[in-house]
Design an enzyme around this catalytic site. Structure first.
Site, PDB file in Angstrom:
ATOM      1  N   CYS A  23      29.287  18.523  51.493  1.00  0.00           N
ATOM      2  CA  CYS A  23      30.206  17.731  50.665  1.00  0.00           C
ATOM      3  C   CYS A  23      30.875  16.622  51.496  1.00  0.00           C
ATOM      4  CB  CYS A  23      31.224  18.649  49.989  1.00  0.00           C
ATOM      5  SG  CYS A  23      31.919  17.919  48.483  1.00  0.00           S
TER       6      CYS A  23
ATOM      7  N   HIS B  58      27.933  22.803  47.162  1.00  0.00           N
ATOM      8  CA  HIS B  58      28.474  23.885  47.994  1.00  0.00           C
ATOM      9  C   HIS B  58      27.540  25.097  47.945  1.00  0.00           C
ATOM     10  CE1 HIS B  58      32.453  22.266  49.071  1.00  0.00           C
ATOM     11  NE2 HIS B  58      32.345  21.603  47.935  1.00  0.00           N
TER      12      HIS B  58
ATOM     13  N   GLU C 178      27.787  27.757  49.689  1.00  0.00           N
ATOM     14  CA  GLU C 178      28.487  28.990  50.058  1.00  0.00           C
ATOM     15  C   GLU C 178      29.061  29.737  48.859  1.00  0.00           C
ATOM     16  OE1 GLU C 178      31.543  25.600  50.513  1.00  0.00           O
ATOM     17  OE2 GLU C 178      29.377  25.918  50.670  1.00  0.00           O
TER      18      GLU C 178
ATOM     19  N   SER D  48      49.248  52.003  60.563  1.00  0.00           N
ATOM     20  CA  SER D  48      49.812  51.900  59.216  1.00  0.00           C
ATOM     21  C   SER D  48      49.128  52.827  58.235  1.00  0.00           C
ATOM     22  CB  SER D  48      49.650  50.458  58.716  1.00  0.00           C
ATOM     23  OG  SER D  48      48.268  50.174  58.507  1.00  0.00           O
TER      24      SER D  48
END
Length: 509
Positions: free
Chosen positions: A79, A167, A169, A221
């Site tokens: 892009c 894109h 991805e 945690s």
């Protein structure tokens, strides 16, 4: 030296997704801001330029020195990256006549190009740009087009340099993974040997060298990140790792005892510290979310510091920091606007004088789970939903009292147990209950009631950056609502949160 792909971030919201897709190909990659890019080293096999919210036509548009990369390693511009290379090379980028956003189909594909091999004619791709490459330089050849975008992809002649205006991805580009594999595996010739097993072996070896005979203290945690970090460090230095698990009074029902028990089974040296009253005292009268977070954070540091000082000659602080935390702290334009303070970011104060060791700071959350599985960690810990550091403190809206904590623990326990019993827990990324600062009128038996309202929240997500509310079965919600109202004294109304992120965050505070 392990090979890697370098991703230069121009500020795109999708940059982390590019990295995740490359990692899914078992190839290591790193994200760096375009304006703080590292020098090319022999282990860099290729470079990807990300998209950007900016336009190459703006006066202060992001710029880089193309000569550092072109012709030296394969380059893929996505892009903005593609538009920048075209403009830089003497082409022309103009505003799109119609803003190109959403699904499009490739109607021309050059299958002789390495990048476009096995990409179907009519393959769906995802466009997201307001500018278009209207003219390419003479040494560029167009290798893919859509009906409205002539230059959907190009290659620079005599170079392994490519640009694409869509894109690959995002999942909406149906063959995007194939295109990225073509670039990373075939063009860059990466070996695809970056696996959870290799990561665990290399990390343990590095920790042995880094830590030697030093002592490390680590705050557990009960969550995925701190647990996997602890096991990696434990495998490197054994008894020299000291773990501290603090009960802040804001954990889930029975969580303190259950988590301590699970850690003992893993052979970890864990000390449980009951500090409930210290936290309740510090939170008294506080209603503002940020004030509550800061109070919880301060008491945790005080308790942790006190406990750490009881261990002689501690040199290191172990942390479960993961890669998104690192990326976001060095973003292109500095850290983004604070939505809420994060309990993991910032670490401990300088006066603790400890060096920090973060064995997971190159991994995404899903990769942490894969490494944990490789290490043989209990699936119940690895599959555990994310739980906020401030715990129920930010799920009780308004001020916090022991009574409110008890009510919410009971509600939360019924909700989470119900998800597990109905085999819905693993379909949900994160779930919890929120105690609202309002009361509503109800009827129980022949009496009117004026009691608490609780909201249930369950979301589906990959990494927490975006999330959609879970469409749990109505019958399940009806049963859970009925069970909560019947079993938890003080609650007479249950609502279900159907907000997605964005615009709503996952937690209410």
């Amino acid at each position: 030296m392990a090979e890697k792909i370098l991703i230069l971030d121009f500020g795109s919201q999708y940059t982390q997704l590019i990295a995740r897709r490359v990692r899914e190909l078992n190839v290591y990659c790193e994200i760096h801001p375009y304006n703080n890019a590292p020098e090319l080293t022999s282990d860099v096999k290729g470079v990807i330029f990300s998209g950007s919210p900016c336009s190459v036509r703006e006066q202060d548009a992001p710029e880089i020195d193309m000569d550092k990369y072109r012709g030296k390693v394969p380059v893929l511009g996505v892009c903005y990256g593609a538009q920048y290379m075209a403009q830089y090379g003497g082409g022309n980028v103009t505003p799109s006549e119609i803003r190109e956003y959403g699904r499009a189909k490739l109607n021309k594909v050059d299958h002789h190009s390495e990048l476009m091999k096995e990409i179907s004619l009519d393959s769906q791709v995802w466009m997201s740009h307001g500018d278009t490459i209207s003219e390419v330089p003479s040494n560029f050849e167009i290798i893919a087009s859509t009906e409205s975008v002539n230059v959907a992809a190009y290659k620079i002649k005599e170079e392994s340099t490519y640009g694409i205006q869509f894109h690959p991805e995002v999942t909406h580009s149906l063959e995007g993974k194939t295109l990225l594999r073509n670039f990373v595996v075939h063009i860059c010739q990466c070996a695809q040997d970056w696996t959870p097993e290799q990561f665990a072996e290399q990390t343990i070896a590095q920790l042995k060298t880094q830590l030697g005979n030093d002592k490390v203290v680590l705050g557990l945690s009960g969550g995925v990140d701190s647990s996997v970090a602890a096991v990696l460090i434990h495998k490197a230095i054994g008894k020299n790792l000291y773990c501290i698990f603090v009960d802040n009074g804001l954990l889930r029902k029975n969580e303190f005892e259950d988590v301590l028990s699970s850690y003992k089974g893993m052979g970890l040296n864990v000390k449980g510290v009951d500090a409930k009253q210290l936290f309740y005292t510090a939170l008294e009268g506080l209603s503002d979310p940020e004030a509550k977070r800061k109070a919880i954070g301060k008491v945790f540091i005080d308790v942790f510091d006190t406990e750490a000082h009881k261990i002689e000659d501690v040199k290191w602080l172990g942390q479960g920091t993961i890669y998104p935390d690192v990326i976001e702290s060095v973003s292109v334009k500095g850290p983004s606007a604070t939505i809420k303070s994060h309990h993991n970011v910032g670490g401990l104060p300088d006066y603790m004088k400890l060096k920090v060791v973060e064995p997971l700071n190159t991994l995404f959350k899903d990769e942490v789970r894969l490494v944990g599985r490789e290490l043989g960690i209990d699936p119940n810990i690895l599959g555990r939903h994310p739980f906020p550091g401030p715990g129920l403190g930010i799920r009780i809206l308004g001020d916090i009292t022991e009574e409110k904590v008890h009510i919410l623990q009971e509600v939360d326990h019924l909700f989470i147990s119900g998800l597990k019993e109905n085999k819905l827990y693993d379909d949900v990324w994160q779930a919890g209950a929120i105690l609202l600062p309002i009361q509503s009128v109800g009827v129980m038996g022949d009496e009117r009631t004026y009691e608490q309202v609780v909201a249930l929240r369950a979301v589906a997500s990959v990494d927490g950056m975006t999330a959609d509310w879970c469409h749990l079965p109505y019958s399940f919600l009806a049963d859970i609502s009925n069970e909560i109202i019947n079993k938890v004294k003080g609650v007479n109304r249950v609502v279900y949160d159907i907000s997605s992120k964005p615009p709503a965050t996952i937690e209410w505070e």
